[in-house]
Design a protein around this motif. Structure first.
Motif, PDB file in Angstrom:
ATOM      1  N   MET A   1      43.811  54.770  41.034  1.00 31.53           N
ATOM      2  CA  MET A   1      43.411  53.526  41.641  1.00 31.53           C
ATOM      3  C   MET A   1      44.263  53.249  42.872  1.00 31.53           C
ATOM      4  O   MET A   1      45.465  53.439  42.865  1.00 31.53           O
ATOM      5  CB  MET A   1      43.598  52.402  40.636  1.00 31.53           C
ATOM      6  CG  MET A   1      42.292  51.844  40.198  1.00 31.53           C
ATOM      7  SD  MET A   1      42.457  50.546  39.011  1.00 31.53           S
ATOM      8  CE  MET A   1      41.028  49.659  39.515  1.00 31.53           C
ATOM      9  N   ARG A   3      46.013  51.057  45.935  1.00 32.17           N
ATOM     10  CA  ARG A   3      46.733  49.787  46.033  1.00 32.17           C
ATOM     11  C   ARG A   3      46.054  48.944  47.096  1.00 32.17           C
ATOM     12  O   ARG A   3      46.541  48.798  48.212  1.00 32.17           O
ATOM     13  CB  ARG A   3      48.186  50.043  46.387  1.00 32.17           C
ATOM     14  CG  ARG A   3      48.942  50.690  45.273  1.00 32.17           C
ATOM     15  CD  ARG A   3      50.399  50.785  45.611  1.00 32.17           C
ATOM     16  NE  ARG A   3      51.102  51.319  44.479  1.00 32.17           N
ATOM     17  CZ  ARG A   3      52.018  52.261  44.555  1.00 32.17           C
ATOM     18  NH1 ARG A   3      52.351  52.756  45.710  1.00 32.17           N
ATOM     19  NH2 ARG A   3      52.620  52.700  43.477  1.00 32.17           N
ATOM     20  N   CYS A   5      43.525  45.286  47.577  1.00 29.75           N
ATOM     21  CA  CYS A   5      42.928  44.089  46.995  1.00 29.75           C
ATOM     22  C   CYS A   5      41.411  44.235  47.022  1.00 29.75           C
ATOM     23  O   CYS A   5      40.839  44.606  48.056  1.00 29.75           O
ATOM     24  CB  CYS A   5      43.372  42.861  47.785  1.00 29.75           C
ATOM     25  SG  CYS A   5      42.597  41.340  47.235  1.00 29.75           S
ATOM     26  N   GLU A   6      40.750  43.927  45.911  1.00 33.44           N
ATOM     27  CA  GLU A   6      39.305  44.087  45.827  1.00 33.44           C
ATOM     28  C   GLU A   6      38.552  42.984  46.561  1.00 33.44           C
ATOM     29  O   GLU A   6      37.375  43.141  46.862  1.00 33.44           O
ATOM     30  CB  GLU A   6      38.868  44.126  44.366  1.00 33.44           C
ATOM     31  CG  GLU A   6      39.366  45.346  43.635  1.00 33.44           C
ATOM     32  CD  GLU A   6      38.808  45.452  42.237  1.00 33.44           C
ATOM     33  OE1 GLU A   6      37.608  45.198  42.047  1.00 33.44           O
ATOM     34  OE2 GLU A   6      39.588  45.774  41.333  1.00 33.44           O
ATOM     35  N   LEU A  33      49.831  42.784  44.218  1.00 36.56           N
ATOM     36  CA  LEU A  33      48.578  42.878  43.469  1.00 36.56           C
ATOM     37  C   LEU A  33      48.749  42.423  42.034  1.00 36.56           C
ATOM     38  O   LEU A  33      49.757  42.712  41.395  1.00 36.56           O
ATOM     39  CB  LEU A  33      48.050  44.311  43.488  1.00 36.56           C
ATOM     40  CG  LEU A  33      47.614  44.838  44.840  1.00 36.56           C
ATOM     41  CD1 LEU A  33      47.136  46.269  44.706  1.00 36.56           C
ATOM     42  CD2 LEU A  33      46.542  43.976  45.448  1.00 36.56           C
ATOM     43  N   GLN A  35      46.431  41.925  38.260  1.00 38.52           N
ATOM     44  CA  GLN A  35      45.210  42.174  37.481  1.00 38.52           C
ATOM     45  C   GLN A  35      44.841  40.855  36.815  1.00 38.52           C
ATOM     46  O   GLN A  35      45.535  40.401  35.905  1.00 38.52           O
ATOM     47  CB  GLN A  35      45.468  43.260  36.444  1.00 38.52           C
ATOM     48  CG  GLN A  35      44.248  43.724  35.697  1.00 38.52           C
ATOM     49  CD  GLN A  35      43.430  44.718  36.491  1.00 38.52           C
ATOM     50  OE1 GLN A  35      43.942  45.414  37.347  1.00 38.52           O
ATOM     51  NE2 GLN A  35      42.154  44.783  36.195  1.00 38.52           N
ATOM     52  N   SER A  37      41.692  37.914  35.386  1.00 34.94           N
ATOM     53  CA  SER A  37      40.332  37.645  34.921  1.00 34.94           C
ATOM     54  C   SER A  37      39.877  36.345  35.561  1.00 34.94           C
ATOM     55  O   SER A  37      40.486  35.297  35.348  1.00 34.94           O
ATOM     56  CB  SER A  37      40.288  37.504  33.402  1.00 34.94           C
ATOM     57  OG  SER A  37      40.598  38.720  32.787  1.00 34.94           O
ATOM     58  N   ARG A  48      37.223  41.010  35.429  1.00 36.62           N
ATOM     59  CA  ARG A  48      38.579  41.484  35.704  1.00 36.62           C
ATOM     60  C   ARG A  48      38.608  42.149  37.069  1.00 36.62           C
ATOM     61  O   ARG A  48      37.812  43.054  37.340  1.00 36.62           O
ATOM     62  CB  ARG A  48      39.037  42.467  34.634  1.00 36.62           C
ATOM     63  CG  ARG A  48      39.405  41.771  33.341  1.00 36.62           C
ATOM     64  CD  ARG A  48      40.016  42.706  32.321  1.00 36.62           C
ATOM     65  NE  ARG A  48      41.279  43.289  32.719  1.00 36.62           N
ATOM     66  CZ  ARG A  48      42.478  42.713  32.534  1.00 36.62           C
ATOM     67  NH1 ARG A  48      42.541  41.522  31.984  1.00 36.62           N
ATOM     68  NH2 ARG A  48      43.576  43.330  32.894  1.00 36.62           N
ATOM     69  N   LEU A  49      39.528  41.683  37.916  1.00 33.66           N
ATOM     70  CA  LEU A  49      39.671  42.219  39.262  1.00 33.66           C
ATOM     71  C   LEU A  49      41.141  42.454  39.581  1.00 33.66           C
ATOM     72  O   LEU A  49      42.014  41.802  39.016  1.00 33.66           O
ATOM     73  CB  LEU A  49      39.096  41.246  40.299  1.00 33.66           C
ATOM     74  CG  LEU A  49      37.600  40.985  40.271  1.00 33.66           C
ATOM     75  CD1 LEU A  49      37.250  39.851  41.199  1.00 33.66           C
ATOM     76  CD2 LEU A  49      36.838  42.233  40.656  1.00 33.66           C
ATOM     77  N   LYS A  50      41.394  43.375  40.502  1.00 36.46           N
ATOM     78  CA  LYS A  50      42.741  43.639  40.990  1.00 36.46           C
ATOM     79  C   LYS A  50      42.843  42.987  42.368  1.00 36.46           C
ATOM     80  O   LYS A  50      42.291  43.497  43.351  1.00 36.46           O
ATOM     81  CB  LYS A  50      42.953  45.146  41.089  1.00 36.46           C
ATOM     82  CG  LYS A  50      44.360  45.581  41.306  1.00 36.46           C
ATOM     83  CD  LYS A  50      44.409  47.103  41.246  1.00 36.46           C
ATOM     84  CE  LYS A  50      45.799  47.620  41.339  1.00 36.46           C
ATOM     85  NZ  LYS A  50      45.808  49.087  41.309  1.00 36.46           N
TER      86      LYS A  50
END
Length: 101
Positions: A1, A3, A5-6, A33, A35, A37, A48-50
């Motif tokens: 994964m 590094r 931000c989504e 970052l 993790q 919800s 759930r997002l990072k």
């Protein structure tokens, strides 16, 4: 994964660590970052997002995940966030059925 931000697309940057004698050595600046919800009201579930701490503050400022994604540009969102944005837009178009009381 990666590094990254989504939601905002913030990623690792590189630069120099500069000493008192002005000696420069390479270093990386990593985003903060987390993790998390986040609750989507349109979908009725949590996702759930990072995301970076800055993006988390932006989501709260705009009024939640749904409002943030509708205003966000597709180019800075991750593939998963783009799909989530489409699902939220699709759920927002359909009329909500209410139980007769």
């Amino acid at each position: 994964m990666s590094r990254r931000c989504e939601l905002t697309g913030k990623a690792v940057l590189s630069g120099h660590k500069v000493s008192h004698s002005n000696h420069k050595t390479k270093r990386t600046f990593r985003p903060n970052l987390l993790q998390v919800s986040l609750l989507s009201e349109a979908l009725g579930r949590s996702v759930r997002l990072k995301v970076s701490a800055h993006a988390l503050r932006s989501v709260e400022h705009r009024g939640g995940l749904d409002a943030f994604l509708t205003k966000a540009a597709d180019i800075q969102l991750s593939q998963g966030a783009r799909e989530l944005k489409r699902k939220i837009a699709k759920a927002g178009e359909q009329p909500v059925e209410r139980a007769a009381s």
